[in-house]
Scaffold this motif. Structure first.
Motif, PDB file in Angstrom:
ATOM      1  N   HIS A  74       0.818  -1.210   0.000  1.00 15.48           N
ATOM      2  CA  HIS A  74       0.000   0.000   0.000  1.00 15.48           C
ATOM      3  C   HIS A  74       0.857   1.267   0.000  1.00 15.48           C
ATOM      4  CE1 HIS A  74      -2.743   3.060   1.864  1.00 15.48           C
ATOM      5  NE2 HIS A  74      -3.588   2.526   1.009  1.00 15.48           N
ATOM      6  N   GLN A  75       1.919   1.253   0.795  1.00 16.09           N
ATOM      7  CA  GLN A  75       2.787   2.434   0.908  1.00 16.09           C
ATOM      8  C   GLN A  75       3.920   2.435  -0.123  1.00 16.09           C
ATOM      9  OE1 GLN A  75       4.111   2.542   5.011  1.00 16.09           O
ATOM     10  NE2 GLN A  75       2.021   2.358   5.808  1.00 16.09           N
ATOM     11  N   ARG A  76       4.065   1.314  -0.842  1.00 14.15           N
ATOM     12  CA  ARG A  76       5.111   1.164  -1.854  1.00 14.15           C
ATOM     13  C   ARG A  76       6.494   1.341  -1.248  1.00 14.15           C
ATOM     14  NH1 ARG A  76       2.403   4.746  -6.796  1.00 14.15           N
ATOM     15  NH2 ARG A  76       0.428   3.633  -6.870  1.00 14.15           N
ATOM     16  N   VAL A  77       6.720   0.674  -0.140  1.00  7.70           N
ATOM     17  CA  VAL A  77       8.012   0.734   0.540  1.00  7.70           C
ATOM     18  C   VAL A  77       8.448  -0.685   0.891  1.00  7.70           C
ATOM     19  CG1 VAL A  77       7.540   3.013   1.513  1.00  7.70           C
ATOM     20  CG2 VAL A  77       6.967   0.958   2.843  1.00  7.70           C
ATOM     21  N   PRO A  78       9.755  -0.902   1.173  1.00 10.41           N
ATOM     22  CA  PRO A  78      10.179  -2.210   1.666  1.00 10.41           C
ATOM     23  C   PRO A  78       9.466  -2.538   2.972  1.00 10.41           C
ATOM     24  CG  PRO A  78      12.072  -0.891   0.997  1.00 10.41           C
ATOM     25  CD  PRO A  78      10.891   0.025   0.980  1.00 10.41           C
ATOM     26  N   ARG A  79       9.227  -3.816   3.210  1.00  8.99           N
ATOM     27  CA  ARG A  79       8.469  -4.228   4.407  1.00  8.99           C
ATOM     28  C   ARG A  79       9.084  -3.694   5.699  1.00  8.99           C
ATOM     29  NH1 ARG A  79      10.951  -8.932   2.440  1.00  8.99           N
ATOM     30  NH2 ARG A  79       9.044  -9.527   1.342  1.00  8.99           N
ATOM     31  N   GLU A  80      10.421  -3.590   5.745  1.00  9.86           N
ATOM     32  CA  GLU A  80      11.091  -3.136   6.967  1.00  9.86           C
ATOM     33  C   GLU A  80      10.800  -1.670   7.283  1.00  9.86           C
ATOM     34  OE1 GLU A  80      13.019  -6.630   5.257  1.00  9.86           O
ATOM     35  OE2 GLU A  80      12.607  -4.629   4.429  1.00  9.86           O
ATOM     36  N   GLN A  81      10.317  -0.923   6.306  1.00 10.61           N
ATOM     37  CA  GLN A  81      10.037   0.501   6.523  1.00 10.61           C
ATOM     38  C   GLN A  81       8.605   0.770   6.969  1.00 10.61           C
ATOM     39  OE1 GLN A  81      11.270   3.024   3.269  1.00 10.61           O
ATOM     40  NE2 GLN A  81      13.244   1.986   3.054  1.00 10.61           N
TER      41      GLN A  81
END
Length: 283
Positions: A232-239
């Motif tokens: 949803h946020q288009r970021v790596p999972r760790e972020q």
């Protein structure tokens, strides 16, 4: 062609999959898809990314599809995005089925939805969902339970999706809906943003067996929702800041940083969840 069927009959019938069981008549579900799909294409220009991750399960294995929940449109898009070649059996709160003097229940049941009692361990609904998965059907669940940002309830992650996937011997497929939350904001007129549905990589419940038994389902569901919000946020999972998203829930960030969960293709997830006779012999 029967116009009206008992709800319970439809809840216990198949819709798609590879089972030999009696099916819910497809005509209404097909009509609803054509109508709603057309309207959504015109109003929201919706597109679907990563759909190959969903199509890989067709006629091979069931899957639990999990998504974020910010709008009533999320549920509709979960259903529409899988069509025309697959159906998603949507799990919805039981109170919805009595609306409009039962007409809502007839419509929802016709498109494959079935009820679950809210805030309780509804064994009947769980058994239905697991049975659907074993028949290679798709089951759609919104683990947050209620729409994010609507009302005063603090968001939380329910572990039912992981439990149902475990019982039904099926992978979990993260999915997100973007921009549906902006269609109707409080105090504003309706907007018609471009909406995107995106599917991620599947998760295998057994990959979480390293956790203590009492934490496995919660940890698996937490991880699945982190995957959803990463999409949803288009970021790596760790972020993804899961503490901000679920302030009252347990945070598994350090646990999974120390023990990364492997990524799987759909084919690998199917094989790990339901190994073939050849694979079993090689183990």
């Amino acid at each position: 062609m029967s116009l009206f069927l008992r709800y319970e009959d439809m809840w216990d019938r198949a819709l798609g999959g590879t089972t030999d069981e009696k099916q819910i008549p497809h005509w209404f579900a097909n009509f609803a898809y054509v109508l709603i799909g057309f309207v959504f294409k015109v109003l929201f220009r919706y597109r679907v990314d990563g759909r190959e991750n969903l199509r890989a399960f067709k006629d091979r294995c069931g899957a639990v599809v999990v998504s974020n929940h910010t709008s009533f449109l999320d549920v509709v898009l979960m259903y529409v995005a899988a069509r025309p070649s697959q159906f998603v059996r949507l799990m919805g709160r039981d109170s919805l089925f009595g609306n409009a003097h039962g007409l809502a229940g007839q419509i929802l049941s016709r498109v494959g939805a079935f009820p679950i009692k809210r805030d309780s361990a509804d064994r009947t609904a769980i058994k239905r969902a697991a049975h659907m998965l074993k028949g290679n059907q798709l089951v759609g669940i919104l683990p947050e339970g209620t729409r994010r940002g609507k009302g005063s309830k603090t968001p939380e992650i329910h572990s039912g999706a992981a439990f149902i996937a475990k019982m039904g011997k099926a992978p979990i497929l993260p999915m997100c809906v973007r921009e549906a939350e902006n269609v109707k904001r409080k105090g504003e007129r309706m907007h018609f943003p471009k909406i995107t549905v995106e599917y991620g990589k599947p998760l295998v419940v057994s990959d979480f067996d390293f956790l203590p038994k009492e934490d496995r389902l919660d940890g698996c569901s937490w991880y699945a929702m982190r995957e959803v919000f990463a999409l949803h946020q288009r970021v790596p999972r760790e972020q993804v800041d899961m503490v901000a998203l679920f302030p009252d829930g347990r945070d598994f960030t350090e646990v999974f940083a120390a023990h990364p969960i492997p990524e799987h293709t759909p084919a690998e997830a199917i094989e790990l969840t339901r190994p073939t006779k050849k694979a079993k012999a090689e183990q």
